[in-house]
Structures are given as structure tokens and as C-alpha cells.
Scaffold this active site. Structure first.
Site, PDB file in Angstrom:
ATOM      1  N   SER A  34      21.668 -25.974  -4.574  1.00 42.47           N
ATOM      2  CA  SER A  34      22.570 -26.608  -5.533  1.00 42.47           C
ATOM      3  C   SER A  34      22.814 -28.068  -5.173  1.00 42.47           C
ATOM      4  CB  SER A  34      23.904 -25.858  -5.560  1.00 42.47           C
ATOM      5  OG  SER A  34      24.886 -26.578  -6.277  1.00 42.47           O
TER       6      SER A  34
ATOM      7  N   TYR B  34      31.356 -22.597  -1.952  1.00 45.30           N
ATOM      8  CA  TYR B  34      30.077 -22.391  -2.646  1.00 45.30           C
ATOM      9  C   TYR B  34      29.020 -23.352  -2.115  1.00 45.30           C
ATOM     10  CZ  TYR B  34      26.552 -22.783  -6.291  1.00 45.30           C
ATOM     11  OH  TYR B  34      25.357 -22.850  -6.963  1.00 45.30           O
TER      12      TYR B  34
END
Length: 326
Positions: free
Chosen positions: A123, A148
Site C-alpha cells: 500500500s 494498517y
């Protein structure tokens, strides 16, 4: 080949794209939270184009058995818990799904498919809090702004270790705010469009000042297909390579909402709130490495992508019903 997260947003599109090019795909998904009915609707839309096996990537014995039986030449690992904000309220679920799940895949491949290649999703969140760009793969990524982001960076480091220790060939994809048909209802493009079309309030954080590199799902699929069909390691000594996959333009959330209003033909009812913890103010990626190694040129046309998404949303009652029933 093996594809984890086959019923997720990105996994669904990758499965369809690979199957359309004649690849035999075995898809894995646990069909659980979040959005289990939407996942089932995506799987139903795939039909018989892939072979589907229900399984959880955090079950090491299950993953090992599937890899051993399938003996894949390529594994595309997309199963994960996505989203920055939810990682604040469900930290253990994120650690289990993302870090332990990634480790289960690495171990299964090391033991049962050591010659296979792994393509996995990381990501843009790993770049942390930045106020300028574009972000490049060689930039520092050691100050994550959310759990995350930390799990995704941990996956990259684990993959680097397995590449060095065991020669496992791997590609990590740093994905930048992917949007498109069959997407995630919690993300801005879907949630804003749904709210505008149905006269509900849109929550705009800090006036929509945050900027994002919105990336069309078709560009992600093109990148994965290119990596599946070409090794890409021929001129690199170390068998672990990371690529940005991004649209190449930074668009404010307020500008995105304006695009959605024009595509819907309606004005939004806006409620403003301060930005929640973990959100980053800016993302902008450089895709030069992807272009140089694989010839992939991504599209910065967010307005066109939004128009296509809104047209799909208007004509997809099954997806809307699945998302709202949860």
C-alpha cells in the site's frame, strides 16, 4: 495459478482479467467480514471463469494444503484487511489477516512451491505522512501513520527476508487509493456517489483538503497481468522488487466530490468533520519503475473513471443491495 482474496474488490477484477486472457485461476477467499454479501455477489459474477476454493489465509495448514495440491507457478496474494480507519478499532484482526496471513503464504510457498513467483499487495500508506511528492519506491518508509500501514510495511520486510534467505521471487505492489466498479462501499468514490444519488449526507473531513492519487482498477489489473506473463527479474540481482501502482495525479477529496456531483447530476449534502487519526494528508505516486520494467502506463483521468463508476452504480442493484444489507 493461485489467487488469494479472489472475492475482494481487487481480487475480483484480477481474477476476471486473468481468466479473460486464458489463465487457469484457482481463487481462495474466506467470504467473511467485511462485506460478506458483496463478496458473494462478486464471486457469483465470476461464475465458472475461475475454480474457487473457500479458505482463510490465516490458517497455515489450509494454505499449505492448497499450495501443495495446486502446485502453482505463480501466487497472487491479495487477501487482507484493508482500510486505515478500521485498523484503529480492530488492531488484532488487522495483524492476523495481514501479517500472519502473509507469513502463511510465504511459508506455504517456501515449503511446497519454492520455484513459484509471488505477487502481493502492499500500500501507498507505507510512505507515512508526506506533504509533497511524487513518492518513489526508494523513499523512506519507516514511519507509518496507522497500524494498517505498519502491517503492509511488515509484509514487505518479511518478503525481503524470504527472498534473501530462500531465493523466493517476489513482487510487492504499493497500491494508491484504487477505485472502480465492484469496489468497497466504505471508500470515498462509492460512499460519496451512493450518498449523492440517494440524497444522503456526505461526510467531508477537513473540507476535503486531503489529496489522493486515485488509481483506476483497470491499471492495477494491467500491472498484475504484465507481471504474471513476464518474469521481470532477468536484470535484477535481488529477487524481491517493489512497484508503485498509481494513477499519476493528485486530486483533492473536494475535487473528487465535485466530479461525483457532475457525474450524478446532483449536488451533495455535505457535513464537515475534522480528519480522523491515521489519515494522511497527501499521496502522489511515481510509476516510472513500473513503466520501465513492464511498459505499463497508468491513466490519471479520474473524472472519466468516476463517470464510469457512477454509471455502473446506477445499473447495479445487486451490488447496491448486497452492500446495504450488511
Amino acid at each position: 495459478m493461485l489467487l488469494t482474496g479472489a472475492a475482494g474488490f481487487i481480487g475480483f477484477h484480477v481474477a476476471a482479467g486473468l481468466a479473460a486472457r486464458g489463465h487457469e485461476v484457482t481463487g481462495i477467499d474466506h467470504l467473511g467480514e467485511p462485506h460478506p454479501r458483496l463478496k458473494q455477489a462478486r464471486l457469483d459474477a465470476l461464475g465458472s471463469s475461475i475454480r474457487f476454493t473457500r479458505g482463510d489465509v490465516t490458517d497455515p495448514e489450509r494454505v499449505a494444503g492448497i499450495v501443495r495440491e495446486a502446485a502453482p507457478a505463480i501466487v497472487v496474494h491479495l487477501a487482507a484487511r484493508a482500510g486505515v480507519r478500521d485498523s484503529l478499532s480492530a488492531p488484532f484482526a488487522y495483524l492476523k489477516a495481514n501479517e500472519f496471513g502473509h507469513l502463511c503464504v510465504l511459508e506455504a510457498m517456501r515449503r511446497h512451491a519454492p520455484g513459484a513467483r509471488l505477487i502481493y499487495a502492499s500500500s501507498s500508506a507505507v510512505y507515512g505522512v508526506r506533504h509533497d511528492g511524487p513518492f518513489r519506491e526508494e523513499d523512506r518508509a519507516d514511519e507509518p501513520a496507522s497500524l494498517y500501514a505498519a502491517t503492509k510495511r511488515a509484509n514487505e520486510l518479511a518478503s525481503a527476508a524470504y527472498a534473501r534467505l530462500f531465493g523466493l521471487r517476489q513482487i510487492g505492489l504499493r497500491l494508491f487509493t484504487v477505485y472502480g466498479e465492484w469496489g468497497r462501499p466504505d471508500m470515498a468514490v462509492w460512499s460519496f456517489a451512493d450518498a449523492v444519488l440517494n440524497g444522503r449526507e456526505v461526510t467531508l473531513y477537513d473540507g476535503g483538503a486531503a489529496r489522493r492519487d486515485f488509481t483506476d482498477i483497470s491499471d492495477v489489473v494491467a500491472a498484475v497481468i504484465a507481471m504474471v506473463e513476464r518474469s521481470g527479474f532477468d536484470h535484477h540481482e535481488f529477487p524481491h522488487r517493489i512497484y508503485n501502482v498509481c494513477g499519476g495525479a493528485s486530486t483533492s477529496v473536494a475535487e473528487l466530490l465535485g466530479m461525483i456531483e457532475r457525474a450524478c447530476g446532483r449536488r451533495a449534502v455535505v457535513r464537515e468533520r475534522p480528519s480522523p487519526p491515521g489519515d494522511t494528508p497527501f499521496t502522489a505516486g511515481d510509476s516510472g519503475r513500473l513503466r520501465a520494467d513492464y511498459g505499463i502506463t497508468t491513466s490519471p483521468d479520474v473524472a472519466g473513471g468516476v463517470e464510469r463508476f457512477v454509471a455502473w452504480l446506477r445499473n447495479s442493484p445487486e451490488a447496491m443491495r448486497s452492500a446495504r444489507d450488511e
